[in-house]
Design a protein around this motif. Structure first.
Motif, short mmCIF file in Angstrom:
data_model
loop_
_atom_site.label_atom_id
_atom_site.label_comp_id
_atom_site.label_asym_id
_atom_site.label_seq_id
_atom_site.Cartn_x
_atom_site.Cartn_y
_atom_site.Cartn_z
N GLU A 22 0.81 -1.22 0.00
CA GLU A 22 0.00 0.00 0.00
C GLU A 22 0.85 1.27 0.00
N THR A 23 2.16 1.12 0.17
CA THR A 23 2.98 2.33 0.27
C THR A 23 4.12 2.32 -0.76
N VAL A 24 5.05 1.39 -0.60
CA VAL A 24 6.22 1.32 -1.48
C VAL A 24 6.32 -0.10 -2.04
N PRO A 25 5.54 -0.43 -3.05
CA PRO A 25 5.60 -1.81 -3.57
C PRO A 25 6.99 -2.09 -4.14
N VAL A 26 7.65 -3.08 -3.54
CA VAL A 26 8.97 -3.50 -4.03
C VAL A 26 8.97 -5.01 -4.10
N LYS A 27 9.96 -5.58 -4.75
CA LYS A 27 10.03 -7.04 -4.77
C LYS A 27 10.37 -7.54 -3.37
N MET A 28 9.78 -8.68 -3.02
CA MET A 28 9.83 -9.14 -1.64
C MET A 28 9.94 -10.64 -1.57
N LYS A 29 10.53 -11.11 -0.50
CA LYS A 29 10.54 -12.56 -0.23
C LYS A 29 10.40 -12.76 1.27
N ARG A 30 9.58 -13.73 1.65
CA ARG A 30 9.36 -14.01 3.07
C ARG A 30 10.07 -15.30 3.45
N VAL A 31 10.91 -15.22 4.47
CA VAL A 31 11.57 -16.42 5.01
C VAL A 31 10.89 -16.76 6.33
N GLY A 32 10.47 -18.01 6.46
CA GLY A 32 9.81 -18.46 7.68
C GLY A 32 9.40 -19.90 7.49
N MET A 33 8.49 -20.36 8.31
CA MET A 33 7.95 -21.71 8.14
C MET A 33 6.91 -21.65 7.02
N ASN A 34 7.12 -22.47 6.00
CA ASN A 34 6.31 -22.37 4.79
C ASN A 34 5.04 -23.22 4.87
N ASP A 35 4.14 -22.84 5.75
CA ASP A 35 2.83 -23.49 5.87
C ASP A 35 2.96 -24.98 6.15
N ILE A 36 3.88 -25.30 7.04
CA ILE A 36 4.09 -26.70 7.43
C ILE A 36 4.27 -26.78 8.95
N PHE A 37 4.03 -27.96 9.50
CA PHE A 37 4.38 -28.22 10.89
C PHE A 37 5.85 -28.60 10.97
N GLY A 38 6.45 -28.38 12.15
CA GLY A 38 7.85 -28.71 12.35
C GLY A 38 8.05 -30.20 12.56
N LYS A 39 9.21 -30.54 13.11
CA LYS A 39 9.56 -31.93 13.41
C LYS A 39 10.19 -31.95 14.80
N SER A 40 10.32 -33.17 15.31
CA SER A 40 10.96 -33.34 16.61
C SER A 40 12.46 -33.55 16.42
N VAL A 98 18.84 -17.29 4.76
CA VAL A 98 18.48 -15.89 4.51
C VAL A 98 19.29 -15.34 3.32
N ALA A 99 20.56 -15.69 3.29
CA ALA A 99 21.41 -15.23 2.18
C ALA A 99 20.90 -15.78 0.85
N ASP A 100 20.49 -17.03 0.85
CA ASP A 100 19.93 -17.63 -0.37
C ASP A 100 18.67 -16.89 -0.83
N ALA A 101 17.83 -16.55 0.13
CA ALA A 101 16.60 -15.83 -0.21
C ALA A 101 16.93 -14.49 -0.85
N VAL A 102 17.96 -13.82 -0.33
CA VAL A 102 18.39 -12.53 -0.90
C VAL A 102 18.89 -12.73 -2.32
N ARG A 103 19.74 -13.75 -2.51
CA ARG A 103 20.29 -14.01 -3.86
C ARG A 103 19.17 -14.29 -4.85
N THR A 104 18.21 -15.13 -4.43
CA THR A 104 17.08 -15.47 -5.31
C THR A 104 16.31 -14.21 -5.68
N LEU A 105 16.05 -13.38 -4.65
CA LEU A 105 15.25 -12.17 -4.89
C LEU A 105 15.96 -11.23 -5.85
N LEU A 106 17.29 -11.13 -5.69
CA LEU A 106 18.06 -10.19 -6.52
C LEU A 106 18.50 -10.82 -7.84
N GLY A 107 18.16 -12.11 -8.01
CA GLY A 107 18.54 -12.81 -9.25
C GLY A 107 20.04 -13.01 -9.38
N LYS A 108 20.69 -13.27 -8.25
CA LYS A 108 22.16 -13.44 -8.29
C LYS A 108 22.59 -14.85 -7.87
#
Lengths: 305, 311
Positions: B266-284, B301-311
């Motif tokens: 709604e303010t500054v639309p930029v390309k984005m990537k979310r790192v977190g649990m991807n709609d899954i339950f964890g494990k023991s 996190v570094a991988d997510a940045v590279r993917t987002l920046l296409g590097k």
């Protein structure tokens, strides 16, 4: 009938209730008149709102009259007075009776009752302590009010306060598991300053409580949880008063099981589950008003002679 | 190697310290050893209330105590404090704006071996949705200590997320200042902004170091307060870097990533990537094993940045 006490805190004259002692006379005729007025105003408000819960408001009306016009130390001019007694309407849907009592007691104008359940009004479908003067706890989701009452009682005990905490629960409400978590808590922490009333009117939305999900024996359940339990007629002021006094003298938290009539005072609503959450319309409304006005006139006659 | 302390340990210590001179109650539901509220309970027993294994009653009882004018800190595992007692938090705490702080430990997957029934990764989403509720997720022991004091100075409902796992201490207690509702720019950058919360702030800082070696200049924001969100700070960094990666030990649905996406769309639309649990339950498994497995670490996190920046 109000006791005038000068407050040390801000100097204004508190219109509090008298402290009950062994010699005080229970003003039964006065309380009957107040209860009749509460019933009339509550059903009228629900009728105006075209929605609401008349059945349980009518069954709990006598208790609410007793608490607000005899028992509780409260101050309409200072609703947040820290040392006041508290009342938690755990069966929050019966707030039309509470609102009527608060209005009659002077917390807000009686004319406000006509706004029940409307956008501009401070009177929500279930009690909202942030908006309605005199409401001690926001309730409506069943089972939570008794826990809140526990918290107020615990803070009072540990804080060296002398106030008492009263709560009213529905007989259907005690099907909620949280009620029994709270029951365990109250006796564990010896909340002798807590008295709850179970409005045992035998009916919940889907029908007879014993058929929907049998909560009986209610008295033995609370006893097993370590409470002082009494069973009374919830429409008899003398019994309400005597049980409430005995509760104060006991070191356990107290549960007073009040046998009541759902819809009490409106002939066609009495003992009918269908009037749990339905407003009277048209002829029904007119008949209800007639019956409640007649009852009020009789109570006034009895009180004033 | 930096000193490691679990945020729950800092919480218990802070309560015990502040309780000496400040009036408040602490409640727990039979987990006072784990949540560390027991430290307060042993020191100040007359203001500690163990409720037994009954979280719903605990939360609504806390509301009753708070209604008398005394703040209450209420703790259990996040799963039970928030999950089990959600409705009590909504109706008896948030709606009447009670001065109750739900401070829940053992949030996220770093609960570890106890497994998915105890690894609550949906708490921020639930608490963020409630009107009147402030949501805080401290990054380390120093921030936790400051957050506890800030919560005590604030009159209203707060959810504070705490962890079981000992995590590196990032901040210097002598110059750390907690500002209510403000994020913190821990590192400036021009290529991407890593917006992190909680114990993932450390991973974000380490990812920045990895990326620096590859010529990627990443800014890092610590968002300790997810609600109210510091929109100005995040939007200004989004505008400056043109790319945003969010990092949280929480589901990508409804948490920090969602909050930032809502803001920026709604303010500054930029390309984005979310790192977190991807709609899954964890494990023991042990906490660190899980963080590595789900790539909630510097490399992930570094991988997510590279993917987002296409590097």
């Amino acid at each position: 009938m109000y006791d005038r006490v000068r407050s040390g805190r801000n100097g204004h004259i508190r219109q509090t209730m008298p402290n009950i002692d062994a010699n005080s006379v229970l003003p039964i005729a006065e309380l009957k008149e107040k209860a009749a007025e509460i019933r009339l105003l509550a059903v009228d408000a629900v009728g105006h709102a075209k929605s609401g819960h008349p059945g349980g408001s009518l069954s709990v009306a006598d208790l609410i009259a007793y608490l607000y016009f005899y028992k509780m130390k409260v101050d309409p001019a200072d609703p947040k007075w820290p040392d006041r007694d508290r009342f938690v309407l755990s069966k929050g849907h019966c707030c039309p009776a509470l609102y009527a009592a608060l209005a009659l007691r002077g917390f807000f104008p009686v004319s406000d009752l006509n706004g029940l359940r409307t956008l501009e009004s401070h009177l929500s479908g279930h009690p909202n302590m942030l908006e309605t003067p005199g409401v001690d706890m926001s309730t409506g989701s069943l089972g939570q009010g008794i826990s809140a009452a526990n918290g107020i009682a615990l803070a009072g005990k540990r804080g060296g306060k002398s106030y008492r905490v009263y709560a009213a629960l529905g007989d259907g409400e005690i099907q909620e598991g949280e009620v029994w978590e709270a029951a365990m808590f109250a006796s564990h922490y010896k909340l002798s300053n807590l008295t709850i009333y179970v409005d045992y009117n035998h009916l919940q939305i889907d029908g007879d409580v014993r058929e929907v999900m049998n909560p009986t024996p209610i008295d033995k359940k609370f006893e097993a949880f370590g409470w002082f339990v009494q069973t009374i007629d919830g429409h008899d002021f003398r019994q309400i008063d005597e049980a409430t006094k005995r509760a104060e003298a006991d070191e356990r938290p107290s549960a007073i099981i009040m046998t009541t009539v759902k819809g009490k005072g409106v002939s066609f609503m009495e003992n009918q589950a269908g009037w749990h959450g339905k407003a009277p319309k048209g002829d029904e409304y007119e008949q209800a008003m007639r019956e409640l006005k007649d009852a009020l006139a009789r109570a006034k006659e009895e009180n004033h002679g | 190697m930096a000193e490691t302390i679990a945020t729950r340990a800092a919480y218990g210590k802070a309560l015990a310290e502040l309780g000496e001179n400040r009036m408040f109650y602490v409640m727990d539901a039979d987990l006072s050893g784990s949540t560390q509220t027991g430290v307060f309970g042993k020191k100040i027993p007359d203001r500690f209330v163990n409720c037994g294994i009954a979280e719903q009653n605990m939360v609504a009882t806390a509301a009753g105590i708070a209604s008398t004018g005394v703040p209450v800190f209420c703790s259990s595992f996040a799963m039970f404090a928030v999950g089990r007692a959600f409705e009590q938090i909504r109706n008896s705490v948030a709606y009447p704006r009670m001065n109750v702080k739900i401070c829940a430990s053992h949030a996220g997957i770093t609960v570890g071996e106890d497994g998915p029934t105890h690894q609550f990764c949906e708490d921020i989403a639930l608490m963020r949705a409630l009107p009147n509720m402030t949501v805080i997720n401290p990054a380390d022991a120093v921030e936790t200590r400051a957050a506890v004091e800030a919560m005590l100075n604030y009159d209203g409902p707060v959810y504070c997320r705490l962890g079981r796992y000992a995590v590196p201490v990032i901040f210097d207690p002598d110059d750390y200042r907690f500002e209510w509702g403000k994020g913190m720019a821990l590192a400036d950058g021009k290529d991407v902004t890593i917006v992190a919360t909680g114990i993932m702030v450390d991973a974000a800082l380490k990812a920045r170091a990895l990326l620096a070696g590859e010529g990627i200049d990443a800014a890092v924001l610590d968002i300790h307060t997810i609600k109210p969100l510091d929109g100005n700070l995040i939007a200004s960094f989004a505008a400056k870097t043109g790319a945003v990666v969010t990092v949280e030990e929480h589901t990508v649905i409804g948490g920090l990533g969602s909050a930032v996406a809502e803001l920026l769309s709604e303010t500054v639309p930029v390309k984005m990537k979310r790192v977190g649990m991807n709609d899954i339950f964890g494990k023991s498994a042990p906490a660190q094993t899980l963080l590595d497995h789900y790539r909630l670490n510097a490399a992930g996190v570094a991988d997510a940045v590279r993917t987002l920046l296409g590097k």
